[in-house]
Design an enzyme around this catalytic site. Structure first.
Site, PDB file in Angstrom:
ATOM      1  N   ASN A 118     -10.272   0.252   0.518  1.00  0.00           N
ATOM      2  CA  ASN A 118      -8.806   0.260   0.437  1.00  0.00           C
ATOM      3  C   ASN A 118      -8.384  -0.304  -0.920  1.00  0.00           C
ATOM      4  O   ASN A 118      -8.532  -1.494  -1.174  1.00  0.00           O
ATOM      5  CB  ASN A 118      -8.244  -0.589   1.588  1.00  0.00           C
ATOM      6  CG  ASN A 118      -6.723  -0.609   1.618  1.00  0.00           C
ATOM      7  OD1 ASN A 118      -6.066  -0.158   0.671  1.00  0.00           O
ATOM      8  ND2 ASN A 118      -6.161  -1.126   2.688  1.00  0.00           N
ATOM      9  N   CYS A 130       0.808  -1.226   0.000  1.00  0.00           N
ATOM     10  CA  CYS A 130       0.000   0.000   0.000  1.00  0.00           C
ATOM     11  C   CYS A 130       0.843   1.279   0.000  1.00  0.00           C
ATOM     12  O   CYS A 130       0.338   2.359  -0.279  1.00  0.00           O
ATOM     13  CB  CYS A 130      -0.946   0.003   1.190  1.00  0.00           C
ATOM     14  SG  CYS A 130      -2.057  -1.391   1.171  1.00  0.00           S
ATOM     15  N   HIS A 143      -3.373   7.377   3.128  1.00  0.00           N
ATOM     16  CA  HIS A 143      -3.792   6.061   2.653  1.00  0.00           C
ATOM     17  C   HIS A 143      -5.167   5.764   3.266  1.00  0.00           C
ATOM     18  O   HIS A 143      -5.406   6.028   4.438  1.00  0.00           O
ATOM     19  CB  HIS A 143      -2.763   5.024   3.118  1.00  0.00           C
ATOM     20  CG  HIS A 143      -3.130   3.626   2.764  1.00  0.00           C
ATOM     21  ND1 HIS A 143      -3.645   3.277   1.543  1.00  0.00           N
ATOM     22  CD2 HIS A 143      -3.038   2.465   3.481  1.00  0.00           C
ATOM     23  CE1 HIS A 143      -3.859   1.973   1.503  1.00  0.00           C
ATOM     24  NE2 HIS A 143      -3.509   1.458   2.677  1.00  0.00           N
TER      25      HIS A 143
HETATM   26  N1  COA Z   1     -17.976  -7.942  10.438  1.00  0.00           N
HETATM   27  C1  COA Z   1     -18.418  -8.130  11.674  1.00  0.00           C
HETATM   28  N2  COA Z   1     -17.632  -8.441  12.713  1.00  0.00           N
HETATM   29  C2  COA Z   1     -16.327  -8.567  12.468  1.00  0.00           C
HETATM   30  C3  COA Z   1     -15.775  -8.385  11.189  1.00  0.00           C
HETATM   31  C4  COA Z   1     -16.661  -8.067  10.143  1.00  0.00           C
HETATM   32  N3  COA Z   1     -16.225  -7.874   8.885  1.00  0.00           N
HETATM   33  N4  COA Z   1     -14.436  -8.564  11.250  1.00  0.00           N
HETATM   34  C5  COA Z   1     -14.153  -8.843  12.517  1.00  0.00           C
HETATM   35  N5  COA Z   1     -15.305  -8.863  13.262  1.00  0.00           N
HETATM   36  C6  COA Z   1     -15.451  -9.111  14.696  1.00  0.00           C
HETATM   37  C7  COA Z   1     -14.343  -9.959  15.256  1.00  0.00           C
HETATM   38  O1  COA Z   1     -14.604 -11.343  15.104  1.00  0.00           O
HETATM   39  C8  COA Z   1     -14.328  -9.553  16.699  1.00  0.00           C
HETATM   40  O2  COA Z   1     -15.382 -10.182  17.372  1.00  0.00           O
HETATM   41  P1  COA Z   1     -15.199 -10.701  18.889  1.00  0.00           P
HETATM   42  O3  COA Z   1     -14.926  -9.453  19.691  1.00  0.00           O
HETATM   43  O4  COA Z   1     -16.506 -11.355  19.178  1.00  0.00           O
HETATM   44  O5  COA Z   1     -14.042 -11.633  18.849  1.00  0.00           O
HETATM   45  C9  COA Z   1     -14.657  -8.062  16.633  1.00  0.00           C
HETATM   46  O6  COA Z   1     -15.335  -7.869  15.382  1.00  0.00           O
HETATM   47  C10 COA Z   1     -13.464  -7.176  16.683  1.00  0.00           C
HETATM   48  O7  COA Z   1     -12.473  -7.704  15.782  1.00  0.00           O
HETATM   49  P2  COA Z   1     -11.097  -7.021  15.529  1.00  0.00           P
HETATM   50  O8  COA Z   1     -10.302  -7.831  14.600  1.00  0.00           O
HETATM   51  O9  COA Z   1     -10.533  -6.643  16.867  1.00  0.00           O
HETATM   52  O10 COA Z   1     -11.624  -5.706  14.790  1.00  0.00           O
HETATM   53  P3  COA Z   1     -10.858  -4.361  14.549  1.00  0.00           P
HETATM   54  O11 COA Z   1     -11.523  -3.278  15.256  1.00  0.00           O
HETATM   55  O12 COA Z   1      -9.378  -4.516  14.712  1.00  0.00           O
HETATM   56  O13 COA Z   1     -11.155  -4.140  12.994  1.00  0.00           O
HETATM   57  C11 COA Z   1      -9.992  -4.289  10.909  1.00  0.00           C
HETATM   58  C12 COA Z   1     -10.656  -5.068  12.039  1.00  0.00           C
HETATM   59  C13 COA Z   1      -9.373  -5.280   9.930  1.00  0.00           C
HETATM   60  C14 COA Z   1     -11.030  -3.454  10.232  1.00  0.00           C
HETATM   61  C15 COA Z   1      -8.904  -3.375  11.518  1.00  0.00           C
HETATM   62  O14 COA Z   1      -8.073  -4.124  12.372  1.00  0.00           O
HETATM   63  C16 COA Z   1      -8.066  -2.683  10.492  1.00  0.00           C
HETATM   64  O15 COA Z   1      -8.518  -1.864   9.723  1.00  0.00           O
HETATM   65  N6  COA Z   1      -6.761  -2.953  10.518  1.00  0.00           N
HETATM   66  C17 COA Z   1      -5.811  -2.305   9.646  1.00  0.00           C
HETATM   67  C18 COA Z   1      -5.879  -2.971   8.339  1.00  0.00           C
HETATM   68  C19 COA Z   1      -5.062  -2.256   7.355  1.00  0.00           C
HETATM   69  O16 COA Z   1      -4.816  -1.085   7.436  1.00  0.00           O
HETATM   70  N7  COA Z   1      -4.653  -3.047   6.383  1.00  0.00           N
HETATM   71  C20 COA Z   1      -4.069  -2.622   5.214  1.00  0.00           C
HETATM   72  C21 COA Z   1      -2.758  -2.056   5.381  1.00  0.00           C
HETATM   73  S1  COA Z   1      -2.566  -1.518   3.835  1.00  0.00           S
END
Ligand code: COA
Length: 332
Positions: free
Chosen positions: A286, A116, A256
């Site tokens: 993204n 990215c 980004h």
């Molecule tokens: N829909 C509903 N629930 C979801 C879900 C979805 N798409 N994805 C995860 N969950 C749930 C999880 O299972 C978890 O449930 P639990 O608490 O019962 O275990 C809860 O939501 C929280 O999950 P978590 O992984 O902690 O969520 P988060 O707040 O970290 O969000 C991302 C997940 C991926 C959106 C976030 O971590 C993110 O944006 N990370 C950066 C990614 C990024 O920038 N990547 C590219 C770099 S270029």
């Protein structure tokens, strides 16, 4: 700040596929909800390329718009740098395919891979080539067909990514956006956080890899999140330190577009008002390396920046990699 004529972005273009994948479409595919995606990520919909659209074809479309804006013909292009983590092939390069598509027959062509952060890496190389007078007219193209590598059964990734391309013409002098400084960095010790396992020589594609879904992107989103803000903040600070521009002088943040909460955190660290943070994440999600040039192209089309206003670009991605750049708007 020094007054020498700088490498400058003189043309910008973006290409987004027509097909829209909404959150309600995703609700029918995986266990998720519109409410979760909007509140946790800030994404409402994303674009998905057609079967006959590729990183090369989308990149060429964005490049054509950028060249028109810069009033430059394909024959004048000296170099094509393509940033993509979803190239058409491992060999030949997507840059070579775009060179042919544009009929930019004088141009050398190279792909770079910094996930990215690719566009920031591309800008850094283009700036160095211009500053050292190696080349005069450079195309930096970021283009991604992420949908080809996304597992639409994995809710941790399929809600986030979309397809699209952005391009910039970089030349010496303006009008446009002078590239004052580019900071880029990497930390390969965290390479496992974003991986497409069966995408190279380490795990050649086989029946087994397809059965296991190893050809799809795997991401530890939570861990990536932790690194993203810290690394982008440090890269952005380096840009300010090296240029002598203060935080208060920043006009716009063009980050980004990975997660709205990451963008909010960066804007708070640099005290940039939220209305001065340019956002496309709600409509495109993204698009990996393409998010920054797509956002910059749309920002430019709105003619939002004034002469001498400073823009901060920041990006972060797999590798891990990161980058930031300070630009200054220069009118004719
Ligand atoms: N829909 C509903 N629930 C979801 C879900 C979805 N798409 N994805 C995860 N969950 C749930 C999880 O299972 C978890 O449930 P639990 O608490 O019962 O275990 C809860 O939501 C929280 O999950 P978590 O992984 O902690 O969520 P988060 O707040 O970290 O969000 C991302 C997940 C991926 C959106 C976030 O971590 C993110 O944006 N990370 C950066 C990614 C990024 O920038 N990547 C590219 C770099 S270029």
């Amino acid at each position: 700040m020094d007054k020498k004529i700088k490498a400058t972005i003189t043309g910008l273009g973006a290409y987004l596929p027509e097909r829209i994948l909404t959150n309600s479409d995703l609700e029918a595919m995986v266990e998720t909800s519109n409410e979760w995606i909007v509140t946790r990520c800030g994404i409402e919909e994303r674009r998905i390329a057609r079967a006959d659209e590729f990183s090369s074809t989308m990149g060429a479309r964005a490049a054509q718009t950028a060249m028109q804006q810069a009033k430059i013909t394909a024959n004048e292009i000296d170099a094509i740098i393509v940033c993509s983590m979803t190239p058409d092939y491992l060999c030949p390069s997507t840059a070579a395919l775009i060179q042919n598509e544009l009929q930019a027959t004088r141009a050398c062509a190279i792909d770079i891979q910094a996930a990215c952060s690719g566009f920031l890496y591309g800008l850094s190389i283009a700036k160095a080539w211009i500053d050292s007078t190696v080349f005069k007219n450079i195309l930096v193209i970021a283009t991604e067909k992420n949908s080809a590598y996304i597992d639409y059964k994995d809710r941790g990734t399929c809600i986030l990514f979309g397809d699209g391309a952005g391009a910039a013409v970089v030349q010496k002098g303006g009008p446009g956006y002078a590239i004052d400084y580019v900071s880029i960095g990497a930390d390969g010790s965290e390479a496992n956080l974003i991986v497409i396992p069966a995408s190279g020589c380490r795990m050649p594609a086989s029946e087994e890899t397809v059965k296991n879904g190893d050809h799809f992107l795997k991401m530890n989103g939570k861990e990536v999140f932790k690194h993203a803000v810290r690394r982008m903040e440090a890269a952005a600070k380096e840009c300010l330190d090296k240029t002598g521009i203060s935080q208060e002088e920043l006009g716009w943040l063009i980050p980004h577009q990975a997660n709205l909460r990451i963008m909010e955190a960066i804007s708070k660290r640099f005290q940039i008002p939220w209305e001065r943070v340019y956002r496309t994440i709600h409509k495109y999600g993204n698009t990996s390396s393409s998010t920054v040039p797509i956002a910059l192209a749309e920002f430019d089309a709105e003619k939002a920046a004034k002469h001498n206003e400073h823009l901060l670009l920041v990006a972060f991605g797999g590798g891990l990699t990161w980058g930031a750049s300070l630009l200054t708007k220069v009118d004719a």
